[in-house]
Design an enzyme around this catalytic site. Structure first.
Site, short mmCIF file in Angstrom:
data_model
loop_
_atom_site.label_atom_id
_atom_site.label_comp_id
_atom_site.label_asym_id
_atom_site.label_seq_id
_atom_site.Cartn_x
_atom_site.Cartn_y
_atom_site.Cartn_z
N GLN A 88 -9.04 41.63 36.53
CA GLN A 88 -8.14 41.90 37.63
C GLN A 88 -7.02 42.82 37.20
O GLN A 88 -6.87 43.16 36.02
CB GLN A 88 -7.53 40.58 38.13
CG GLN A 88 -6.76 39.82 37.05
CD GLN A 88 -6.26 38.47 37.51
OE1 GLN A 88 -5.07 38.29 37.70
NE2 GLN A 88 -7.18 37.52 37.67
N HIS A 90 -2.73 43.80 38.82
CA HIS A 90 -1.71 43.50 39.82
C HIS A 90 -1.05 44.81 40.25
O HIS A 90 -0.68 45.63 39.41
CB HIS A 90 -0.66 42.54 39.25
CG HIS A 90 -1.25 41.30 38.68
ND1 HIS A 90 -1.97 40.40 39.43
CD2 HIS A 90 -1.24 40.81 37.40
CE1 HIS A 90 -2.37 39.41 38.65
NE2 HIS A 90 -1.94 39.64 37.42
N GLU A 115 3.52 40.55 34.02
CA GLU A 115 3.49 39.18 33.51
C GLU A 115 3.47 39.18 31.98
O GLU A 115 3.02 40.13 31.34
CB GLU A 115 2.28 38.42 34.05
CG GLU A 115 0.95 39.09 33.79
CD GLU A 115 -0.17 38.48 34.62
OE1 GLU A 115 0.09 37.91 35.69
OE2 GLU A 115 -1.32 38.58 34.18
N HIS A 304 -7.09 43.30 33.12
CA HIS A 304 -7.04 42.20 32.16
C HIS A 304 -7.81 41.00 32.70
O HIS A 304 -8.11 40.92 33.89
CB HIS A 304 -5.59 41.79 31.85
CG HIS A 304 -4.83 41.31 33.05
ND1 HIS A 304 -4.27 42.17 33.97
CD2 HIS A 304 -4.52 40.06 33.49
CE1 HIS A 304 -3.65 41.47 34.92
NE2 HIS A 304 -3.80 40.18 34.64
N ARG A 323 -9.04 41.71 42.27
CA ARG A 323 -10.14 41.26 41.41
C ARG A 323 -11.35 42.18 41.53
O ARG A 323 -11.61 42.72 42.61
CB ARG A 323 -10.54 39.83 41.77
CG ARG A 323 -9.41 38.81 41.67
CD ARG A 323 -9.88 37.44 42.11
NE ARG A 323 -8.81 36.44 42.01
CZ ARG A 323 -7.93 36.18 42.96
NH1 ARG A 323 -8.00 36.86 44.11
NH2 ARG A 323 -6.99 35.28 42.80
#
Length: 455
Positions: A88, A90, A115, A304, A323
């Site tokens: 996936q 972001h 993240e 990642h 995804r």
């Protein structure tokens, strides 16, 4: 201080849990335990109180420097990963705003989601694209990978463009071609891999490219060709006129040595997601393995997947996920191919800074979040000084007591207790367990990093 709990949730001791969320995102909001049950050890301690966001709205002063924001800009999670999670990325802030406006059923907020993860156990993940020379190696070494993508995509990589921009364009072409492969083609090439004795490299199974790009008739010729290609890539990267053969040979030996672990990983992914397009992704993405206490950072628009292990994760307040593989959930392949940066290189590790004998600080290159970890031996005391923003504290191990600097009642600490600490409130810890130190993680907005100046 206020003890916070997941919304309407009771721990079942005989169950396994994948994620614990702490924060105010509507997909998993925390509640504040009622004051009369904070230190109770019976079932009433789990009796729901108000949502954490309600506490912030009714007492905005607890936000300190975030009062104008009106919310926590970060989420804090614990993840326990027994089976590979999806490959996936972001979206960045601008993309997230567009997606939320146009497709709110799939992308349910307008924020970005960088993240940082800190390993609590041995951890495995796929993080970012491998260095360019390693993808050159993968295409030479694995005819099954070449059999999935187009001839034009393979030639774009193996021509070894000289500048980083053209290398990224070649990678973009390769990745899009890979992600657009038909499922039947993926399954065919996966069947050609020799799962049990290593990956066979013979002229009978090397796919659709042709003998002109690959000669597998002799291992010696294979080694020479790979060494020459790696040397060429190294020269271009270093700006040297001659290929450093020794460096290329050393790199080739390292890549050969790492193949066994890559093979084992792909075998495991094939068992978890039979025939999935993500199974050969370790040939393109960095295979990251961390020991407890090590950390890495993933920015927006970077591919990642978390594969195995227990981690602490702190991120911007968002649940936007694009995804593409290793998942039964919706796959948005065109969007992910479009938003990726196509940066290449080693995963960005975050090295902690020791700020006291008992405290380590993990500072990522974003303003949204920061993480500190306090490890306090038996009978020792430690004061976490007040800061201008609120924090979420989570006890990861050991036992002890905590008091705030206003002289409030002591709060008992044990593994799993989570506390919301208002801005400008110091917390004093005292460890009591004799068999393990008191271990406390502290998440808050990033107060120790500043973006570089715009020139």
């Amino acid at each position: 201080m206020s003890i916070i709990l997941p919304a309407a949730w009771q721990v079942q001791e005989d169950e396994n849990y994948a994620e614990l969320w702490m924060g105010t995102h509507p997909n998993g909001p925390s509640r504040v335990a009622p004051e009369d049950s904070e230190s109770s050890d019976d079932g009433d301690a789990q009796r729901p109180g108000m949502f954490l966001i309600e506490l912030l709205e009714t007492n905005p002063s607890v936000l300190g420097d975030l009062e104008e924001v009106g919310d926590l800009p970060f989420m804090f999670k614990i993840l326990s990963i027994a089976k590979a999670l999806s490959i996936q990325a972001h979206p960045d802030k601008q993309t997230a705003e567009k997606l939320y406006a146009s497709r709110p059923d799939l992308y349910r907020d307008d924020n970005h989601k960088p993240e940082m993860a800190v390993a609590l156990s041995e951890f495995e993940g796929l993080c970012g694209f491998r260095p360019f020379h390693e993808m050159v190696y993968s295409l030479h070494r694995y005819p099954e990978l070449r059999g999935v993508v187009s001839l034009a995509a393979v030639k774009a990589i193996l021509d070894v463009p000289e500048d980083i921009g053209r290398q990224q364009a070649a990678l973009h072409k390769l990745f899009v071609s890979y992600m657009k492969a038909k499922p039947a083609v993926i399954r065919t090439q996966l069947r050609l891999l020799d799962w049990h004795t290593g990956f066979a490299l013979t002229s009978q199974n090397f796919g659709t490219i042709g003998e002109g790009l690959w000669n597998a008739s002799a291992e010696a010729e294979d080694e020479v060709e790979l060494e020459e290609m790696l040397g060429k890539v190294i020269c271009l990267a270093a700006g040297d006129g001659e290929c450093p053969g020794l460096t290329a040979r050393t790199m080739l030996r390292r890549l050969r040595a790492e193949e066994r672990s890559i093979h084992k990983l792909m075998l495991r992914l094939n068992e978890e997601y039979p025939g999935d397009i993500g199974i050969m992704m370790p040939l393109l993405l960095n295979y990251l393995r961390l020991e407890p206490g090590q950390a890495f950072f993933m920015g927006a628009n970077e591919p990642h997947a978390y594969l195995r292990g227990d981690i602490m994760e702190v991120m911007a307040r968002s649940d936007n996920v694009v995804r593409v593989a290793l998942t039964p959930k919706y796959r948005d392949v065109p969007l992910l191919c479009d938003i990726l940066t196509y940066k290449m290189g080693a995963p960005p590790l975050v090295l902690p800074r020791r700020v006291s004998p008992y405290c380590l600080r993990f500072t990522p290159p974003v303003a949204d979040f920061e993480l500190e970890v306090v490890t306090l031996p038996h009978a020792q005391q430690f004061s976490f000084d007040s800061i201008k923003v609120p924090s979420i504290f989570l006890v990861l191990g050991g036992t002890g007591w905590a008091t705030d600097d206003d002289g409030g009642a002591e709060k008992e600490l044990w593994s799993g207790v989570s506390m919301f600490v208002p801005a400008r409130c110091a917390v004093n810890f005292r460890a009591t367990s004799t068999d393990a130190p008191l271990l406390v993680a502290v998440a808050h907005t990033n107060i120790h990093w500043r973006p570089p100046p715009i020139i």
